[in-house]
Design a protein around this motif. Structure first.
Motif, PDB file in Angstrom:
ATOM      1  N   ASP A  92       0.742   8.555-105.896  1.00  0.00           N
ATOM      2  CA  ASP A  92       1.695   8.893-106.953  1.00  0.00           C
ATOM      3  C   ASP A  92       1.387   8.127-108.228  1.00  0.00           C
ATOM      4  O   ASP A  92       0.861   7.012-108.186  1.00  0.00           O
ATOM      5  N   GLY A  93       1.752   8.720-109.347  1.00  0.00           N
ATOM      6  CA  GLY A  93       1.463   8.106-110.638  1.00  0.00           C
ATOM      7  C   GLY A  93       2.555   7.209-111.172  1.00  0.00           C
ATOM      8  O   GLY A  93       2.465   6.727-112.306  1.00  0.00           O
ATOM      9  N   ASP A  94       3.614   6.950-110.372  1.00  0.00           N
ATOM     10  CA  ASP A  94       4.757   6.176-110.874  1.00  0.00           C
ATOM     11  C   ASP A  94       4.651   4.682-110.612  1.00  0.00           C
ATOM     12  O   ASP A  94       5.576   3.933-110.904  1.00  0.00           O
ATOM     13  N   GLY A  95       3.538   4.248-110.023  1.00  0.00           N
ATOM     14  CA  GLY A  95       3.349   2.821-109.807  1.00  0.00           C
ATOM     15  C   GLY A  95       3.955   2.270-108.541  1.00  0.00           C
ATOM     16  O   GLY A  95       3.870   1.065-108.280  1.00  0.00           O
ATOM     17  N   LYS A 118      -1.099   7.752 -93.194  1.00  0.00           N
ATOM     18  CA  LYS A 118      -0.001   7.655 -94.143  1.00  0.00           C
ATOM     19  C   LYS A 118       0.576   6.254 -94.116  1.00  0.00           C
ATOM     20  O   LYS A 118       0.469   5.541 -93.113  1.00  0.00           O
ATOM     21  N   GLY A 119       1.183   5.869 -95.201  1.00  0.00           N
ATOM     22  CA  GLY A 119       1.811   4.568 -95.261  1.00  0.00           C
ATOM     23  C   GLY A 119       3.064   4.501 -94.410  1.00  0.00           C
ATOM     24  O   GLY A 119       3.729   5.510 -94.164  1.00  0.00           O
ATOM     25  N   ASN A 160       6.888   9.050 -96.615  1.00  0.00           N
ATOM     26  CA  ASN A 160       5.953   8.233 -97.377  1.00  0.00           C
ATOM     27  C   ASN A 160       4.847   9.119 -97.928  1.00  0.00           C
ATOM     28  O   ASN A 160       4.167   9.824 -97.193  1.00  0.00           O
ATOM     29  N   GLY A 161       4.644   9.059 -99.244  1.00  0.00           N
ATOM     30  CA  GLY A 161       3.678   9.929 -99.897  1.00  0.00           C
ATOM     31  C   GLY A 161       2.303   9.332-100.097  1.00  0.00           C
ATOM     32  O   GLY A 161       1.430   9.974-100.697  1.00  0.00           O
ATOM     33  N   TYR A 162       2.086   8.118 -99.619  1.00  0.00           N
ATOM     34  CA  TYR A 162       0.765   7.485 -99.737  1.00  0.00           C
ATOM     35  C   TYR A 162      -0.053   7.955 -98.539  1.00  0.00           C
ATOM     36  O   TYR A 162       0.069   7.423 -97.433  1.00  0.00           O
ATOM     37  N   THR A 163      -0.909   8.953 -98.735  1.00  0.00           N
ATOM     38  CA  THR A 163      -1.578   9.597 -97.614  1.00  0.00           C
ATOM     39  C   THR A 163      -3.073   9.734 -97.848  1.00  0.00           C
ATOM     40  O   THR A 163      -3.556   9.677 -98.981  1.00  0.00           O
ATOM     41  N   ALA A 164      -3.798   9.942 -96.754  1.00  0.00           N
ATOM     42  CA  ALA A 164      -5.230  10.232 -96.804  1.00  0.00           C
ATOM     43  C   ALA A 164      -5.524  11.314 -95.781  1.00  0.00           C
ATOM     44  O   ALA A 164      -4.951  11.316 -94.695  1.00  0.00           O
ATOM     45  N   ILE A 165      -6.423  12.226 -96.117  1.00  0.00           N
ATOM     46  CA  ILE A 165      -6.745  13.333 -95.224  1.00  0.00           C
ATOM     47  C   ILE A 165      -8.238  13.617 -95.257  1.00  0.00           C
ATOM     48  O   ILE A 165      -8.885  13.513 -96.308  1.00  0.00           O
ATOM     49  N   PHE A 183       9.539  18.344 -99.930  1.00  0.00           N
ATOM     50  CA  PHE A 183       9.348  18.490 -98.498  1.00  0.00           C
ATOM     51  C   PHE A 183       7.864  18.560 -98.129  1.00  0.00           C
ATOM     52  O   PHE A 183       7.511  18.688 -96.952  1.00  0.00           O
ATOM     53  N   PHE A 184       6.999  18.441 -99.124  1.00  0.00           N
ATOM     54  CA  PHE A 184       5.566  18.640 -98.930  1.00  0.00           C
ATOM     55  C   PHE A 184       4.987  17.766 -97.813  1.00  0.00           C
ATOM     56  O   PHE A 184       4.317  18.266 -96.899  1.00  0.00           O
TER      57      PHE A 184
END
Length: 330
Positions: A92-95, A118-119, A160-165, A183-184
């Motif tokens: 995310d770009g919000d820091g 994911k985090g 949690n939106g900090y993810t890797a795939i 909901f993504f």
């Protein structure tokens, strides 16, 4: 092989102009490509990045209309697939997500140990310090429904939106079917389970300072709940009655019928007893209680089977072999 030029980062942007340059500047050399997705941001974050950022790894993509965080990430995913990147990070770009953790998030995937990571801000109690109480409560409340809908019973912190795939999974998934709004991440877990992907949690600390967030917990609670219930029903029907049929399928079906029948009969008899003033006989009570007890036992047995059937092995090597033309294989 080193991690350099094996990782791409997707950064969805909406009202993050004040934080975006700092976020990009903190992304280390292990990343080869950075895709900044301006999701019709009213602050023109994309233009700001083009003007102020000289990092050659950065590519700015702009939406003419707002598609939501999911829509922005899907745009970034599609663009990342055009690169040789093996792993794609969503940052995310919000820091609120520390770019210094990119190596930890991507590491197990680059090592071939998992398909998606994911985090997890709840690995330790101290990790969640600083998280707003309302968001903490909402996250905990939806956790069970996320486990039911996705089939990943061992995961925590589902939003949690900090993810890797892995790129193989991105190629396998029908990206156009993923939810486009908040909901993504939860919807993605459901689709990953259908692909039998191995998903792992990476412990991380919550990072909340003065960054703005457009997420309103009470506004999204009911859409999240309905989304989880829909996906849970879809997963159960597909897994236990379409893709496969087993003893667990019988336990689920028969247990549900017995529980509903016993409960319905008990309520009916209770109504008759309350209207007539005549207590129900012990036989009548047992006719209601026995189906309920048997139904609960069967459902618990099914639940145990469902938890045990969570994916345990990475699927991307098999997908890579299937996706690679025969002429290109060693």
């Amino acid at each position: 092989m080193t991690t350099i030029a094996r990782i791409a980062v997707v950064v969805p942007c909406y009202r993050v102009r004040a934080q975006i340059l700092q976020v990009i500047g903190a992304i280390g050399p292990e990343v080869g490509w950075i895709f900044v997705i301006d999701d019709a941001c009213p602050e023109q974050t994309g233009d700001w990045v083009k003007e102020q950022c000289a990092d050659p790894r950065v590519t700015v993509l702009t939406h003419s209309g707002n598609l939501g965080v999911g829509g922005a990430v899907v745009t970034g995913y599609r663009r990342a697939l055009a690169t040789p990147a093996e792993v794609v990070i969503k940052l995310d770009g919000d820091g609120q997500m520390d770019p210094a953790q990119i190596g930890r998030i991507a590491g197990p995937l680059l090592a071939g140990q998992a398909d998606y990571s994911k985090g997890n801000r709840f690995h330790r109690v101290s990790y969640a310090q600083g998280m707003p109480a309302l968001r903490l409560l909402g996250n905990a409340g939806l956790s069970f429904f996320s486990k039911l809908s996705s089939g990943y019973w061992q995961l925590s912190d589902p939003t949690n939106g900090y993810t890797a795939i892995r790129r193989e999974l991105l190629t396998e998934l029908e990206l156009e079917r993923l939810a486009r709004r908040y909901f993504f991440e939860s919807d993605l877990l459901y689709h990953l389970n259908q692909a039998r992907a191995l998903v792992i949690d990476i412990p991380m600390k919550a990072r909340y300072e003065n960054e703005p967030s457009s997420l309103q917990p009470m506004k999204v609670f009911w859409p999240f709940l309905l989304g989880h219930l829909r996906n849970g029903l879809r997963r159960i029907c597909y897994t236990y009655f379409l893709r496969g049929f087993s003893v667990a399928s019988i336990e689920l079906l028969l247990g549900s019928i017995l529980l509903v029948a016993g409960g319905g009969f008990g309520l009916w008899q209770w109504h008759i007893s309350s209207e007539s003033g005549i207590p129900a006989t012990s036989g009548t009570v047992m006719l209601a209680a026995l189906p309920i007890i048997l139904g609960m036992q069967m459902l618990l047995s099914w639940l145990n089977f469902d938890v045990a059937s969570e994916p345990r092995h990475p699927v991307h090597p098999m997908l890579r072999d299937r996706q690679t033309p025969t002429s290109q294989r060693d």
